[in-house]
Design an enzyme around this catalytic site. Structure first.
Site: not given
Ligand code: A3P
Length: 303
Positions: A116, A242, A66, A146
């Site tokens: 991870h 996007a 996350k 998250s």
């Molecule tokens: P949130 O749950 O706070 O929205 P991972 O990719 O490591 O699983 O992390 C997921 C987190 O990154 C989620 O956070 C997700 O919404 C956010 N995320 C994914 N794509 C993103 C982007 N393009 N810009 C900003 N945050 C992004």
């Protein structure tokens, strides 16, 4: 699917706190927890990973869950192709602990992998070949929120507990990949003991504040020559809205509660303020100060 002579070491992980009767379904590899992956004999594949062969141009994106892995994976994948074009594949297809050696071998170079897990579980050859690593850090309060939503929404975890108890579970590290604190301290130890290793640290908060500058730094680290215009175009294709619109469609909706994919949830810094009570935040801060007392990692909880 499971073969009859193979027993998945799945466990229903419970938190230590007495009022939490919920569980989280994970796989237990000698006390290290990973998610369940839909691969036959998954544990065997996982355990064989240290012996897999690397290629010199492999890049590994490494982070506690996350922290923004999907985002950075998409950016890096576009940078190495030097094209501002949507990546048709999804990050999960290049997730070390979720694939087999055969899949790993079949991926075209340069392979942009993500993981991870602790480095001890990865191919030793990555480190012998000094493959580049991009390490993403995100503040653990937003990570906890998250991860809570991730665990609740992805059906494989069978998790349906309240936030309050979950926060205890998160602090105790009773989740897949264990504790955020242990992971972050371990990464710090790796960097300190390998000062010459090509590892680039990127903070989610810096990406949110100024993604253009961070992407330019990434390009320099990767050694890819890209114009300012290309960086701007990649940046805009990788913005949250996007990606949510264009990448969510590749998700298998049946894996999600209410058939509602939640990988792109909110994408902000500081959403934790909508979840943590003042008491929870104070408690977390004091635990953070204890556990991270010796840490040099400078984390911002707000921007
Ligand atoms: P949130 O749950 O706070 O929205 P991972 O990719 O490591 O699983 O992390 C997921 C987190 O990154 C989620 O956070 C997700 O919404 C956010 N995320 C994914 N794509 C993103 C982007 N393009 N810009 C900003 N945050 C992004």
């Amino acid at each position: 699917s499971q073969s009859s002579d193979f027993i998945m070491p799945e466990i229903k992980l419970r938190a230590d706190n007495k009022d939490d009767d919920t569980h989280l379904r994970v796989v237990d590899i000698d006390g290290y927890y990973i998610p369940t992956f839909p691969i036959e004999d998954h544990e065997k594949h996982f355990r064989s990973m240290p012996g897999w062969k690397a290629r010199n141009d492999d890049v590994i994106i490494s982070a506690y869950p996350k922290a923004g892995t999907h985002w950075v994976w998409e950016v890096v994948s576009m940078l190495v192709r030097r094209k501002a074009e949507r990546i048709p594949e999804i990050k999960e297809m290049a997730m070390m602990e979720g694939i087999t050696e055969q899949i790993f071998e079949s991926l075209p170079s340069p392979r942009i992998m993500n993981t991870h897990v602790y480095f001890q579980y990865l191919p030793n050859d990555f480190f012998d070949k000094k493959c580049k690593i991009v390490y993403i850090i995100r503040n653990p309060k937003d990570i906890a929120v998250s991860f809570y939503n991730h665990h609740k929404k992805l059906l494989e975890y069978e998790f349906d507990g309240p936030w309050d108890n979950y926060l205890q579970r998160f602090i105790q590290g009773k989740t897949d990949y264990g504790s955020w604190f242990d992971y972050t301290l371990e990464m710090e130890r790796f960097m300190e003991s390998h000062p010459d290793y090509p590892i680039h640290v990127i903070y989610y908060e810096d990406m949110k504040e100024d993604s253009n500058t961070e992407i330019a730094k990434l390009a320099r680290f990767l050694g890819t020559e890209v114009s300012d215009e290309l960086i701007r175009n990649i940046d805009s294709l990788c913005q949250f809205d996007a990606m949510k619109k264009e990448k969510n469609v590749t998700e298998d909706v049946t894996e999600w509660r209410d058939n509602n994919p939640g990988m792109y949830r909110k994408g902000q810094v500081g959403d934790w303020k909508n979840w943590f009570t003042v008491a929870q935040s104070d408690m977390f801060d004091s635990i953070y100060q204890q556990k991270m007392a010796k840490s040099k990692t400078k984390i911002r909880f707000c921007i």
